[in-house]
Design an enzyme around this catalytic site. Structure first.
Site: not given
Length: 575
Positions: A115, A236, A238, A248, A251, A282, A348, A390
């Protein structure tokens, strides 16, 4: 109607239910939730939950801690990051013992995949750290925890909307006021301890992965009560939202080998993050996408690029990315097995929110003085484990680790303390707000104001920001607030009045937007998800500190508190 409980939890997502699991059977606990619990937004989290189990390759909790600190652009409080990385392992094992259906290795251990931003040996190369259940990890967490809550007879008040937080004159939390949406009745919940786990506020932006219900309720109510919010400028985006819709695409698509390509077919992340490529954090990937679009390398000159899965085995796409595949087929009419997917960054996750310590206690100042009886966990909270950005999968780790810690501390608190008396007429403020909305005879429509807010925030306070744009946004917020005083709703009934709910939620969104913009305008640097084009460099000398914003009678007041640094000194952030 009045209720009395030892502990009240507001929100039935992962953080709320993880806390409830620590309290169930040991004290009298209630969960108040605006939605039916398994519709909470934790269920939308797809790709995984990180823990340094080292089931697939060598890994250590301190590597996870380092990645969290570096990914957060060194604004992370490192005591919190250590708690997150260390306790993630036990939390995963606890979920497994409760029946969580993780994907498995042939020998039966939990499988793990890559990730964004997660590395081995302090940034050397990507590592397989994300535990997962196909691309339905959040959904499975929610189902597992809700089953535990039902098994342990937690009391739920479904479709109850929190309207106010009850505090004594000397600052002790004594409960909450909520609206039963079905009947329109007001309910006062008298409690020794309250946990806010109300989620984020992504609906302040036009293009977002957030559900319609994520309107910052708990964050705004705390703000209205004169308590500070922390690091609200950090929001954030994404990288991979479905073009125009914002839905979404996990990831996990890139964790399984998906590649981002521009309109020329180039794997453009080679230019921006030569080591981690498409699995950079991100904020880096989102800005890289916009750079490509700005320089004319979007697909067919439009403002999107491609997520390419076509080189992956069909079995991987159909099984490990099943939900994402279904989204693409449903909303775009494309088949990711053979078609590249149009994507753009989507709002996000909120790194900022209600300030807390590592036990979930809400704090009110730079000395981290706690509010007795008040806790927060999950996306509405800011223990500052995410700093300025994050990492993927750390949201679910945050929920289970800090939801768990908050629940354990609440149990100790309610066992050691007595109920404080309620203030006189505890539901007065909530009733006044609702009556005003129901009776107001203005000309403005809630939906129109909300749409203009979302459009303006997307234009002036999203991935790229400037001082001029943020000041323009402040002027727009003044206008929208004035218009909000002149709203009218069509439904004046009490029973299941969604017009009323949306009007209340709009007020919360305006509060959150005001805090975001004020903090973003003040922070004259670029760090993590906060990118000021007029101040493009990170400035540790002046801005290695947390922002606190408080609403006062004279307007918003900003103050600051230091970042807790224990193991890792700030360095240049390269990937």
């Amino acid at each position: 109607m009045y209720h009395r409980f030892d502990a009240v939890i507001v929100g039935a997502g992962g953080a709320g239910l993880m806390a409830a699991a620590q309290l169930a059977g040991k004290c009298n606990v209630a969960v108040i939730t605006k939605l039916y619990p398994v519709r909470s937004h934790t269920g939308a989290a797809q790709g995984g939950i990180a823990a340094a189990l080292a089931n697939v390759e060598e890994d250590h909790w301190i590597w996870h801690m380092f990645d969290t600190v570096k990914g957060g652009d060194y604004l992370v409080d490192q005591d919190a990051a250590e708690v997150l990385a260390r306790e993630a392992i036990d939390a995963i094992i606890e979920l497994e013992h409760w029946g969580f259906p993780f994907n498995r290795l042939p020998d039966g251990r939990i499988d793990q995949r890559r990730f964004g931003g997660h590395t081995r040996n302090f940034g050397e190369a990507p590592v397989r750290r994300s535990c997962y259940a196909a691309d339905r990890t959040g959904h499975m967490i929610l189902q597992t925890l809700y089953q535990q809550s039902i098994k342990n007879q937690v009391v739920f008040f479904d479709e109850f909307m929190m309207l106010d937080l009850l505090l004594t004159d000397d600052g002790v939390c004594t409960g909450v006021v909520a609206l039963d949406v079905e009947t329109g009745e007001f309910h006062v919940f008298h409690a020794k301890a309250v946990l806010l786990a109300t989620g984020g506020y992504g609906r302040v932006f036009k293009v977002t992965s957030n559900a319609l219900s994520l309107t910052g309720d708990g964050v705004a109510i705390v703000f209205r009560r004169g308590l500070p919010l922390e690091d609200m400028e950090f929001y954030q985006f994404h990288p991979t939202g479905i073009y125009k819709l914002g839905i979404l695409l996990s990831e996990a698509c890139r964790g399984e080998g998906g590649i981002l390509r521009n309109g020329l077919g180039e794997r453009f992340m080679e230019r921006y993050a030569p080591t981690l490529l498409d699995l950079a954090p991100r904020d880096v990937v989102s800005r890289s996408i916009y750079h490509e679009i700005r320089e004319g390398r979007g697909v067919e000159g439009k403002d999107y690029v491609y997520l390419d899965l076509t080189h992956l085995p069909k079995e991987v796409i159909e099984t490990k990315l099943a939900d994402n595949t279904d989204f693409v087929r449903t909303y775009l009419g494309l088949d990711p097995v053979v078609d590249p997917i149009p994507i753009q960054p989507t709002a996000h996750y909120a790194m900022g929110g209600i300030p807390t310590d590592v036990d979930g206690r809400v704090t009110v100042d730079a000395q981290n003085t706690p509010v007795p009886g008040l806790y927060a966990a999950g996306e509405c909270a800011c223990v500052s484990v995410h700093g300025a950005n994050r990492l993927g999968t750390n949201s679910l780790v945050d929920l289970v680790v800090f939801g768990r810690r908050a629940g354990k501390h609440m149990l100790q608190f309610v066992q050691e303390n007595d109920l404080h008396p309620l203030p006189k007429e505890p539901d007065y403020r909530a009733r006044a707000e609702v009556e005003w909305i129901l009776e107001n005879e203005g000309q403005e429509k809630v939906a129109t104001i909300r749409a203009e807010l979302q459009e303006a925030m997307m234009a002036d306070a999203s991935v790229f920001r400037t001082g001029d744009g943020l000041r323009r946004m402040q002027d727009k917020l003044v206008e929208l607030r004035n218009r909000f005083t002149r709203i009218t709703i069509d439904d004046r009934s009490r029973t299941f009045n969604t017009d009323l709910v949306e009007a209340i939620e709009l007020g919360y969104l305006l509060d959150c937007a005001e805090a975001i913009v004020a903090c973003a305008l003040a922070r004259e640097e670029s760090r993590g998800a906060h990118y000021r084009e007029d101040f493009p460099q990170r400035d540790d000398a002046n801005w290695l500190k947390h922002t606190l914003v408080t609403r006062t009678s004279g307007g918003l007041e900003l103050s600051y508190k230091p970042v807790i640094i224990t193991r890792f000194q700030p360095k240049e952030r390269t990937y």
